[in-house]
Design an enzyme around this catalytic site. Structure first.
Site, PDB file in Angstrom:
ATOM      1  N   LYS A  68       0.818  -1.218   0.000  1.00 24.23           N
ATOM      2  CA  LYS A  68       0.000   0.000   0.000  1.00 24.23           C
ATOM      3  C   LYS A  68       0.850   1.264   0.000  1.00 24.23           C
ATOM      4  O   LYS A  68       0.460   2.273  -0.569  1.00 24.23           O
ATOM      5  CB  LYS A  68      -0.980  -0.005   1.175  1.00 24.23           C
ATOM      6  CG  LYS A  68      -2.065  -1.053   0.993  1.00 24.23           C
ATOM      7  CD  LYS A  68      -3.305  -0.818   1.811  1.00 24.23           C
ATOM      8  CE  LYS A  68      -4.382  -1.807   1.361  1.00 24.23           C
ATOM      9  NZ  LYS A  68      -5.564  -1.812   2.186  1.00 24.23           N
ATOM     10  N   LYS A  87      -4.784  -9.851  -6.347  1.00 21.62           N
ATOM     11  CA  LYS A  87      -6.085 -10.101  -5.706  1.00 21.62           C
ATOM     12  C   LYS A  87      -7.111  -9.043  -6.138  1.00 21.62           C
ATOM     13  O   LYS A  87      -6.736  -7.906  -6.443  1.00 21.62           O
ATOM     14  CB  LYS A  87      -5.948 -10.170  -4.186  1.00 21.62           C
ATOM     15  CG  LYS A  87      -5.804  -8.854  -3.487  1.00 21.62           C
ATOM     16  CD  LYS A  87      -6.117  -8.978  -1.999  1.00 21.62           C
ATOM     17  CE  LYS A  87      -6.142  -7.575  -1.403  1.00 21.62           C
ATOM     18  NZ  LYS A  87      -6.861  -7.439  -0.182  1.00 21.62           N
ATOM     19  N   LYS A 139     -10.517  -3.369  -3.735  1.00 22.00           N
ATOM     20  CA  LYS A 139     -11.312  -2.142  -3.870  1.00 22.00           C
ATOM     21  C   LYS A 139     -10.496  -1.028  -4.487  1.00 22.00           C
ATOM     22  O   LYS A 139     -11.011  -0.152  -5.150  1.00 22.00           O
ATOM     23  CB  LYS A 139     -11.750  -1.641  -2.488  1.00 22.00           C
ATOM     24  CG  LYS A 139     -12.641  -2.541  -1.733  1.00 22.00           C
ATOM     25  CD  LYS A 139     -13.026  -1.828  -0.434  1.00 22.00           C
ATOM     26  CE  LYS A 139     -13.476  -2.807   0.615  1.00 22.00           C
ATOM     27  NZ  LYS A 139     -12.650  -2.769   1.816  1.00 22.00           N
TER      28      LYS A 139
END
Ligand code: AQP
Length: 351
Positions: A119, A211, A214
């Site tokens: 992230k 994966k 969102k």
């Protein structure tokens, strides 16, 4: 080792759109566990703000997303009366316990967290301190209720291991005080991850090695719980595949990430095994399989989609569910936090 009352805790972030990965990896499992455990399901809004404001969308978007995740919980079949549904920021003990855990967890442990690396990306220096300390807050979410079981997707495995490390270090560092305060040989349980849903790792429709997420910039990478039938069909039609027909056996899915993902999604949605699905569609072309998958996904998701819309039309009701849940959550977390203060010596014993 001390005995702990069995209790399930899990959370979902109110960032962006809830997708099929969240549904199959988490929500379906949350619903199943209600029959066997007392469950606490949390909209983890404090986690959402660890990213840049443009990612979670600012104040009104956050409020909307908190209600949307709550609506998805209820529409999937979570019972907020028998169990507890609330948003994290309403129970101050999460943040309070997280601070204690910031002082228990070691920098070296957090430096190993792969989600932070993913992230934060290349611009690590510019990541928030909250993003780095995210796993400590997650440990506090779970341990504020001394939860024994946490259903999650596979991506959260490492964070669950860290939660166990934190619990164990707290139990060891304060062993004497824990015993003196009448809590036996351990105050926190070593929480068990439950990574066993129908699909613990749903992959992106655009890249079978990533994966479904969102925060993927491409909306075509995921099926959102709010997508209508046309959109679902379009996304599945455009989903990346390879030129070979579907194999007849599961072994044939090896090194075919996209095919394996679509077969896995089909199997999970239909409550079947991938072998069973290949028994029906193996040897055929993707075009035929994709039509069947789109139909199945629409049939399964439409009732949830409709119920979410119905619930979201009455935000007052959703807010009432969250307020009621927060009160009941606080009633469990407050004595745990008070005991932590006694154990650490943050207030005079018996004070
Ligand atoms: N692709 C997935 N397959 C299976 N399970 C998944 N989960 C998330 N993605 C998949 C599970 O959903 C629960 C809620 O996740 P979250 O929203 O709290 O956090 P996340 O894992 O960070 O979800 P996203 O969609 O990937 O969000 P971004 O893009 O913000 O990182 C968790 O149990 C998770 O395991």
């Amino acid at each position: 080792m001390a005995e702990f009352e069995p209790r399930v805790f899990s959370g979902v972030q109110p960032t962006g759109n809830l997708h099929l990965g969240n549904y199959l990896g988490a929500l379906v499992r949350f619903v199943e566990l209600q029959d066997r455990f007392s469950c606490i399901y949390c909209v983890v809004d404090l986690h959402a703000i660890t990213q840049a404001v443009n990612i979670w969308g600012g104040p009104s978007e956050l409020t909307r997303a908190i209600r949307e995740v709550t609506a998805a919980f209820l529409a999937s079949g979570i019972d907020p009366q028998k169990h507890i549904v609330f948003n994290q920021s309403q129970v101050a003990e999460h943040a309070e316990l997280a601070w204690v855990f910031n002082c228990v967890a070691r920098m070296g442990w957090l430096n190993r967290m792969t989600q932070f690396k993913e992230k934060a990306g290349k611009n690590r220096e510019n990541a928030s301190v909250g993003l780095f300390a995210y796993p400590n807050l997650m440990a506090a979410d779970i341990l504020a209720y001394r939860a024994t079981h946490v259903p999650v997707g596979e991506d959260q495995k490492q964070h669950l291991e860290l939660t166990r490390d934190i619990a164990q270090k707290f139990n060891i560092d304060f062993a004497e005080s824990i015993a003196e305060n009448g809590h036996g040989d351990a105050f926190f349980p070593l929480t068990e991850p439950l990574i066993t849903g129908p699909a613990t790792r749903v992959m992106s429709l655009r890249d079978g090695t990533k994966k479904m997420s969102k925060s993927d910039p491409s909306d075509y990478s995921r099926i959102n719980l709010t997508d209508d039938a046309d959109m679902i069909a379009q996304k599945i039609r455009k989903a990346r595949t390879d030129p070979e027909p579907l194999p007849g056996e599961v072994d044939g899915l090896e090194h075919r990430a996209e095919a394996a993902n679509l077969v896995g999604i089909f199997a999970a949605l239909d409550g079947r095994t991938p072998a069973d699905v290949l028994g029906e569609y193996g040897g055929g072309q993707f075009s035929t399989f994709k039509v069947a998958l789109a139909e199945l996904a629409t049939t399964k998701l439409a009732p949830i989609n409709d119920e979410m819309r119905r619930l979201l039309a009455d935000p007052g009701h959703i807010d009432k569910v969250l307020n009621d849940g927060a009160q009941r959550a606080r009633a469990i977390a407050a004595p745990v936090m008070a005991a932590v203060k006694d154990i650490v010596g943050l207030r005079p014993h018996g004070g």
